[in-house]
Design a protein around this motif. Structure first.
Motif, short mmCIF file in Angstrom:
data_model
loop_
_atom_site.label_atom_id
_atom_site.label_comp_id
_atom_site.label_asym_id
_atom_site.label_seq_id
_atom_site.Cartn_x
_atom_site.Cartn_y
_atom_site.Cartn_z
N HIS A 188 0.64 3.93 -3.01
CA HIS A 188 0.19 5.29 -2.75
C HIS A 188 1.26 6.34 -3.06
O HIS A 188 0.95 7.53 -3.10
CB HIS A 188 -0.26 5.41 -1.29
N VAL A 213 -5.88 8.21 -3.82
CA VAL A 213 -5.00 7.15 -4.31
C VAL A 213 -5.86 6.05 -4.94
O VAL A 213 -7.07 6.03 -4.78
CB VAL A 213 -4.14 6.57 -3.17
N PRO A 269 -6.51 6.96 1.36
CA PRO A 269 -5.45 5.98 1.63
C PRO A 269 -5.79 4.98 2.74
O PRO A 269 -5.20 3.90 2.78
CB PRO A 269 -4.25 6.86 2.02
N ILE A 308 -7.52 2.75 -4.83
CA ILE A 308 -7.94 1.78 -3.82
C ILE A 308 -8.49 0.56 -4.54
O ILE A 308 -9.29 0.66 -5.46
CB ILE A 308 -8.97 2.37 -2.83
N THR A 319 4.09 6.23 5.17
CA THR A 319 3.46 7.18 4.24
C THR A 319 3.54 8.62 4.71
O THR A 319 3.24 9.54 3.94
CB THR A 319 1.98 6.81 4.02
N LEU A 323 0.82 -1.21 0.00
CA LEU A 323 0.00 0.00 0.00
C LEU A 323 0.85 1.26 0.00
O LEU A 323 0.55 2.22 -0.71
CB LEU A 323 -0.94 -0.01 1.20
#
Length: 335
Positions: free
Chosen positions: A125, A185, A221, A187, A252, A121
């Protein structure tokens, strides 16, 4: 019109897999079905996706998102051949080691596998997403209302249209306030242990094979993180959930003060939708095993509703939605 078997044979005849042995693979909650093809000469394997357009399936989004994910260095299956008219794809075989199956055999790998899932992830992202529809508050609030349309209605016989409308209005405002991302982002929307494959021979985020991403949209996110850690199909220990949220925030650079309320609100949205979807699968599609998963989804929803961010809807939902008692679950199986 030719039947599916004839169409499949014609599709495979145009590939290097015309003489392959075919064996069924487990399907999912959609109208798609899958077969594993084995080359009798080499033992090499591939996967056939059969997604009939007449049943509402469309392979083109899968192709587009797979290409994007692979371009980002992630392990979506390579597409060897495609027929978008009749709904066939010939895919790289990423194996059978779903996270859920690996963890049944090797529970000691739980932390490592979830860390790898978080790293996917974070990597995803970090790249600009493709042009996709937005999973926005208007759509999310309506999908959350499936808990009224299918779950409540299936148990008590009506959706209570007045309370449903009040919920949708309040929840849309809540989503707009707490869960609208500054930078949307991609998903995948079904990112959990039954859709992730462990590929330890690869490195970095590519160690996680990705499946069932064709419904990808643009969103917050936190959404796929919730999908992974509030899993409708397996119990994720609270300590793992906390540690993985921390890892995600660190990787992130997310603002924790804003991220945690969004995580709770999106968790509630997802779990409300799943209540409705699982009830519908039991009542309308003859799949009662999904009803058996509802108690876990209910517990996850109650946990989300405990967060102060859900105060505007928590009391309403707890009054309107019946608990999944054994009798109520049985009602969802008898339709």
């Amino acid at each position: 019109m030719a039947d599916r078997d004839s169409l499949i044979a014609d599709f495979l005849s145009r590939t290097a897999w015309a003489g392959a042995r075919r064996a069924p693979l487990a399907g999912d909650a959609s109208n798609r079905r899958y077969e594993r093809l084995t080359d009798p000469a080499t033992g090499r394997t591939a996967v056939l996706m059969d997604a009939p357009p007449v049943k509402g399936e469309d392979v083109r989004p899968f192709v587009r998102i797979a290409q994007f994910l692979r371009g980002a260095g992630l392990s979506a299956p390579e597409i060897f051949a495609e027929d978008t008219v009749y709904g066939f794809l010939l895919l790289e075989d990423l194996g059978d080691d779903l996270f859920a199956r690996v963890l049944e055999r090797r529970p000691d790998l739980e932390n490592s596998l979830y860390e790898a899932g978080i790293d996917v992830l974070a990597a995803l992202h970090a790249v600009d997403p493709p042009d996709l529809p937005s999973y926005d508050p208007a759509l999310m609030s309506e999908l959350a209302a499936l808990a009224f349309d299918k779950y409540r209605s299936g148990v008590v016989g009506d959706a209570n249209d007045g309370i449903r409308a009040e919920f949708v209005a309040r929840f849309r405002q809540l989503l707009e306030h707490a869960a609208t991302p500054e930078r949307p982002v991609l998903i995948q929307r079904d990112y959990h242990a039954e859709n992730l494959l462990w590929l330890p021979e690869r490195s970095g985020p590519a160690r996680v094979g990705l499946l069932d991403f064709q419904d990808a949209m643009l969103g917050h996110p936190a959404y796929d993180l919730v999908s992974l850690l509030q899993d409708a199909r397996r119990d994720v220990p609270p300590a793992i959930e906390t540690a993985m949220i921390d890892r995600f925030v660190t990787r992130t650079g997310a603002d924790r003060a804003a991220f945690l309320p969004a995580y709770a609100v999106l968790g509630a949205q997802r779990n409300l939708r799943i209540l409705g979807v699982f009830a519908r699968l039991g009542m309308e599609h003859g799949k009662p095993h999904y009803v058996d998963l509802i108690p876990r989804v209910w517990r996850l929803l109650q946990h989300d509703l405990d967060h102060p961010a859900l105060d505007p809807v928590a009391t309403l939902l707890r009054a309107a939605l019946p608990e999944p008692t054994p009798d109520n679950l049985q009602r969802l199986k008898r339709q």
